[in-house]
Scaffold this motif. Structure first.
Motif, PDB file in Angstrom:
ATOM      1  N   PHE A  47       0.728  -0.847  -0.326  1.00 23.69           N
ATOM      2  CA  PHE A  47      -0.019  -0.233  -0.047  1.00 23.69           C
ATOM      3  C   PHE A  47       0.731   1.814  -0.144  1.00 23.69           C
ATOM      4  CE2 PHE A  47      -2.149   3.811   2.743  1.00 23.69           C
ATOM      5  CZ  PHE A  47      -3.544   3.757   1.582  1.00 23.69           C
ATOM      6  N   TYR A  48       1.769   1.514   0.816  1.00 19.73           N
ATOM      7  CA  TYR A  48       3.129   2.228   1.089  1.00 19.73           C
ATOM      8  C   TYR A  48       3.420   2.958  -0.067  1.00 19.73           C
ATOM      9  CZ  TYR A  48       7.100   0.301   1.349  1.00 19.73           C
ATOM     10  OH  TYR A  48       8.733   0.345   1.292  1.00 19.73           O
ATOM     11  N   THR A  49       3.972   1.413  -0.817  1.00 21.32           N
ATOM     12  CA  THR A  49       4.386   2.682  -2.086  1.00 21.32           C
ATOM     13  C   THR A  49       3.817   2.898  -3.138  1.00 21.32           C
ATOM     14  OG1 THR A  49       4.266  -0.080  -3.181  1.00 21.32           O
ATOM     15  CG2 THR A  49       5.428   0.279  -1.766  1.00 21.32           C
ATOM     16  N   ARG A  50       2.021   2.747  -3.213  1.00 21.84           N
ATOM     17  CA  ARG A  50       1.414   3.295  -4.256  1.00 21.84           C
ATOM     18  C   ARG A  50       1.506   4.942  -4.162  1.00 21.84           C
ATOM     19  NH1 ARG A  50       2.322  -0.343  -5.586  1.00 21.84           N
ATOM     20  NH2 ARG A  50       0.557  -2.329  -6.803  1.00 21.84           N
ATOM     21  N   LYS A  51       1.417   5.356  -5.307  1.00 19.89           N
ATOM     22  CA  LYS A  51       1.509   7.202  -5.251  1.00 19.89           C
ATOM     23  C   LYS A  51       0.765   7.462  -4.173  1.00 19.89           C
ATOM     24  CE  LYS A  51       3.650   7.538  -9.631  1.00 19.89           C
ATOM     25  NZ  LYS A  51       3.472   8.246 -11.301  1.00 19.89           N
ATOM     26  N   PRO A  52       0.498   8.686  -3.770  1.00 19.30           N
ATOM     27  CA  PRO A  52      -0.295   9.043  -1.953  1.00 19.30           C
ATOM     28  C   PRO A  52      -1.764   9.481  -3.290  1.00 19.30           C
ATOM     29  CG  PRO A  52       1.856  10.569  -2.605  1.00 19.30           C
ATOM     30  CD  PRO A  52       1.869   9.922  -3.816  1.00 19.30           C
ATOM     31  N   TRP A  53      -1.594   9.744  -4.311  1.00 19.66           N
ATOM     32  CA  TRP A  53      -2.827   9.710  -4.880  1.00 19.66           C
ATOM     33  C   TRP A  53      -4.119   8.814  -5.137  1.00 19.66           C
ATOM     34  CZ3 TRP A  53      -5.419   7.780  -9.815  1.00 19.66           C
ATOM     35  CH2 TRP A  53      -3.802   7.780 -10.407  1.00 19.66           C
ATOM     36  N   LYS A  54      -3.059   7.906  -5.192  1.00 22.58           N
ATOM     37  CA  LYS A  54      -3.685   6.454  -5.237  1.00 22.58           C
ATOM     38  C   LYS A  54      -4.143   6.306  -3.918  1.00 22.58           C
ATOM     39  CE  LYS A  54      -1.582   4.817  -9.638  1.00 22.58           C
ATOM     40  NZ  LYS A  54      -0.768   3.624  -9.845  1.00 22.58           N
ATOM     41  N   ARG A  55      -3.567   5.932  -3.228  1.00 21.02           N
ATOM     42  CA  ARG A  55      -3.944   5.799  -1.308  1.00 21.02           C
ATOM     43  C   ARG A  55      -5.054   6.852  -1.330  1.00 21.02           C
ATOM     44  NH1 ARG A  55       1.315   7.555   0.988  1.00 21.02           N
ATOM     45  NH2 ARG A  55       2.067   7.810  -1.074  1.00 21.02           N
ATOM     46  N   VAL A  56      -4.865   7.809  -1.518  1.00 17.74           N
ATOM     47  CA  VAL A  56      -6.103   8.645  -0.853  1.00 17.74           C
ATOM     48  C   VAL A  56      -7.760   7.929  -1.878  1.00 17.74           C
ATOM     49  CG1 VAL A  56      -7.302  10.958  -1.637  1.00 17.74           C
ATOM     50  CG2 VAL A  56      -4.921  10.874  -1.156  1.00 17.74           C
ATOM     51  N   ILE A  57      -7.553   7.781  -2.707  1.00 17.70           N
ATOM     52  CA  ILE A  57      -8.996   6.621  -3.650  1.00 17.70           C
ATOM     53  C   ILE A  57      -8.591   6.069  -2.875  1.00 17.70           C
ATOM     54  CG2 ILE A  57      -9.449   5.247  -5.945  1.00 17.70           C
ATOM     55  CD1 ILE A  57      -7.928   7.729  -7.800  1.00 17.70           C
ATOM     56  N   VAL A  58      -8.062   4.786  -2.574  1.00 16.85           N
ATOM     57  CA  VAL A  58      -8.302   4.120  -2.210  1.00 16.85           C
ATOM     58  C   VAL A  58      -9.286   3.540  -0.561  1.00 16.85           C
ATOM     59  CG1 VAL A  58      -7.447   2.040  -0.424  1.00 16.85           C
ATOM     60  CG2 VAL A  58      -6.537   2.807  -2.903  1.00 16.85           C
ATOM     61  N   MET A  59      -8.522   4.785  -0.189  1.00 19.94           N
ATOM     62  CA  MET A  59      -9.516   4.448   1.506  1.00 19.94           C
ATOM     63  C   MET A  59      -9.931   6.232   1.545  1.00 19.94           C
ATOM     64  SD  MET A  59      -6.788   3.322   3.500  1.00 19.94           S
ATOM     65  CE  MET A  59      -8.031   3.675   5.154  1.00 19.94           C
ATOM     66  N   PHE A  60     -10.439   6.305   0.457  1.00 19.71           N
ATOM     67  CA  PHE A  60     -11.743   7.655   0.388  1.00 19.71           C
ATOM     68  C   PHE A  60     -13.361   7.014  -0.551  1.00 19.71           C
ATOM     69  CE2 PHE A  60     -14.328  10.193  -2.604  1.00 19.71           C
ATOM     70  CZ  PHE A  60     -15.220  11.217  -1.286  1.00 19.71           C
ATOM     71  N   ALA A  61     -12.955   5.651  -1.102  1.00 25.18           N
ATOM     72  CA  ALA A  61     -13.765   4.777  -1.729  1.00 25.18           C
ATOM     73  C   ALA A  61     -14.520   4.875  -0.406  1.00 25.18           C
ATOM     74  CB  ALA A  61     -12.430   4.242  -2.041  1.00 25.18           C
ATOM     75  N   GLY A  62     -13.835   3.743   0.748  1.00 25.29           N
ATOM     76  CA  GLY A  62     -14.805   2.935   1.297  1.00 25.29           C
ATOM     77  C   GLY A  62     -16.341   4.797   2.284  1.00 25.29           C
ATOM     78  N   PRO A  63     -15.846   5.378   2.662  1.00 26.55           N
ATOM     79  CA  PRO A  63     -16.582   6.275   2.866  1.00 26.55           C
ATOM     80  C   PRO A  63     -17.500   6.942   1.422  1.00 26.55           C
ATOM     81  CG  PRO A  63     -14.526   7.268   4.376  1.00 26.55           C
ATOM     82  CD  PRO A  63     -14.102   5.952   3.342  1.00 26.55           C
ATOM     83  N   PHE A  64     -17.049   6.773   0.540  1.00 30.19           N
ATOM     84  CA  PHE A  64     -17.846   7.436  -0.314  1.00 30.19           C
ATOM     85  C   PHE A  64     -18.809   6.697  -0.330  1.00 30.19           C
ATOM     86  CE2 PHE A  64     -18.004   8.411  -4.909  1.00 30.19           C
ATOM     87  CZ  PHE A  64     -18.699   8.983  -5.089  1.00 30.19           C
ATOM     88  N   MET A  65     -18.988   4.968  -0.574  1.00 35.25           N
ATOM     89  CA  MET A  65     -19.585   4.144  -1.030  1.00 35.25           C
ATOM     90  C   MET A  65     -20.915   4.826  -0.246  1.00 35.25           C
ATOM     91  SD  MET A  65     -18.509   2.421  -3.670  1.00 35.25           S
ATOM     92  CE  MET A  65     -19.256   0.972  -3.328  1.00 35.25           C
TER      93      MET A  65
END
Length: 433
Positions: free
Chosen positions: A117-135
């Protein structure tokens, strides 16, 4: 029958809760897999596993306590400065950091070096973590639109439901007249149940809000034009000065706040009226604003919660409720003396507000919430971009693990608050009426 409906309401809420949690975690899971992050577990609930099945490199399962859920992603935190991930200190704070770091790598397998997870670009990590609440936000919006546009909301009209017999200040909170009370202006002027007010002081009225505002602004003689059995009749009441409920900026009554204003003395008829898309959006905006204010006001509600839980104090209608409280409310909803469609709409609104709360709560920029990881990724992006502009060395990944002591404090506060709400929900629950 009452007990059966209450149990059914609680079961239905538990099912809705499971669906909401599963939907939330699906947002994290789908985006993590999209960006090539390995996810060993996708679980709905906590505690003992009651069912699971492994597909690919992910174990999918349901646990016994439907009070949350999680996915496990490999490499949530970067290794330490020396490249190691094992605990190396007897310091309790350092131990928290390294325990969290070790847990993020405990299922590391050969080939996972490029799936962390930590090796992904920050914008990708933001999307992954935001996707849950966004659902949860998507689900809340879908339910709100479905209820507002498909069913409607309680809307007050200019038709007269009942006429008050006397002038009673709203602050007195009584319904019956007492000797010495003045006759209500509507009663004295001959207003009747079933009349529809079409004009006030010679000018047509648009809706109840317009009529209410104009009545409040008038003290003394007035003219009220009503439609009665197909004919228009003009009445001549003398509006009294009375203490009435204060309105907020949206025209809604403010609890326990009163202002002097003109008073006619009748109850408007309410109908269920479907809303347009624009009206529905406005209602949803109000719901979001109210929910944000409610979350911001949570610390100030702790004394009242404590009194309600342990000192027999009053449990206010706007008091925070937890899963148990929401389940009890759902049981009450199914026992309402109302048409089935009203009961269904009310139950769906409970689920909508629950999902909206999940979205807003998880967006708080605090670990261990999703918003905390989002804040860490955004901070890392800012540091790296500033270093790039200033032509400095790349500072590397932001070590969110260093915030784990704070995360434990935050989690402890949340747990204590949750337990307080749980006790209040059990011994002194919020009730619909």
């Amino acid at each position: 029958m009452t007990i059966l409906l209450t149990v059914l309401g609680i079961v239905l809420f538990a099912l809705g809760l499971l669906i909401s949690i599963a939907w939330h975690e699906l947002g994290h899971l789908s985006t993590a897999k999209l960006f090539g992050i390995r996810v060993p577990q996708y679980m709905v609930g906590f505690g003992p596993t009651i069912w699971s099945r492994k597909k690919g490199d992910t174990e999918y399962g349901i646990k016994a306590i439907p009070a949350g859920g999680y996915i496990r992603m490999i490499g949530m935190f970067p290794p330490g400065a020396d490249g190691r991930i094992a605990a190396r200190s007897t310091s309790p704070f350092r131990g928290m950091i390294e325990d969290a770091r070790a847990a993020a790598f405990e299922e590391l397998q050969p080939g996972d070096e490029d799936r962390l997870f930590y090796t992904r670009k920050p914008w990708k990590r933001v999307i992954v973590m935001f996707a849950g609440p966004f659902m949860n936000l998507i689900l809340a919006v879908a339910i709100f639109l479905g209820v507002f546009m498909g069913f409607g909301t309680q809307t007050q009209t200019t038709q007269v439901e009942a006429v008050q017999k006397c002038v009673i200040a709203a602050s007195e909170k009584r319904q019956t007249c007492e000797p010495g009370d003045a006759v209500a202006p509507a009663e004295a002027a001959g207003l009747r149940s079933g009349d529809t007010i079409v004009a006030f002081n010679g000018k047509p009225v648009k809706d109840w809000s317009d009529l209410s505002d104009r009545i409040r602004a008038t003290i003394g003689p007035a003219t009220v034009t009503v439609e009665r059995q197909g004919q228009q009749i003009t009445l001549h009441p003398t509006l009294a000065k009375n203490m009435v409920a204060k309105k907020d900026a949206d025209g809604q009554p403010v609890p326990d706040q009163f202002v002097p204003a003109g008073y006619l003395g009748f109850l408007p008829k309410s109908v269920i009226k479907p809303l347009t898309f624009e009206q529905s959006v406005n209602h949803m905006t109000d719901a979001v604003e109210n929910s944000v204010h409610s979350i911001a006001a949570l610390p100030g509600k702790i004394p009242d919660l404590w009194n309600a839980a342990f000192d027999g104090g009053e449990r206010k209608a706007d008091s925070p409720v937890g899963v148990v409280g929401a389940a009890r409310i759902s049981g009450e909803v199914l026992n309402m003396d109302a048409p089935p469609e009203n009961i269904l709409a009310t139950f769906m609104m409970v689920l909508a507000f629950f999902n909206l709360s999940l979205f807003l709560f998880n967006m708080l920029p605090l670990l261990p919430l999703d918003g905390g990881h989002i804040a860490g990724a955004l901070w890392e992006s800012l540091r790296r971009n500033v270093a790039r502009v200033l032509k400095r060395a790349d500072p590397g990944p932001f070590d969110v693990a260093k915030l784990m002591p704070v995360a434990y404090v935050v989690a402890g506060i949340f747990i204590c608050f949750t337990l307080l709400v749980l006790v209040a929900d059990v011994v002194n629950p919020v009730k619909l009426a």
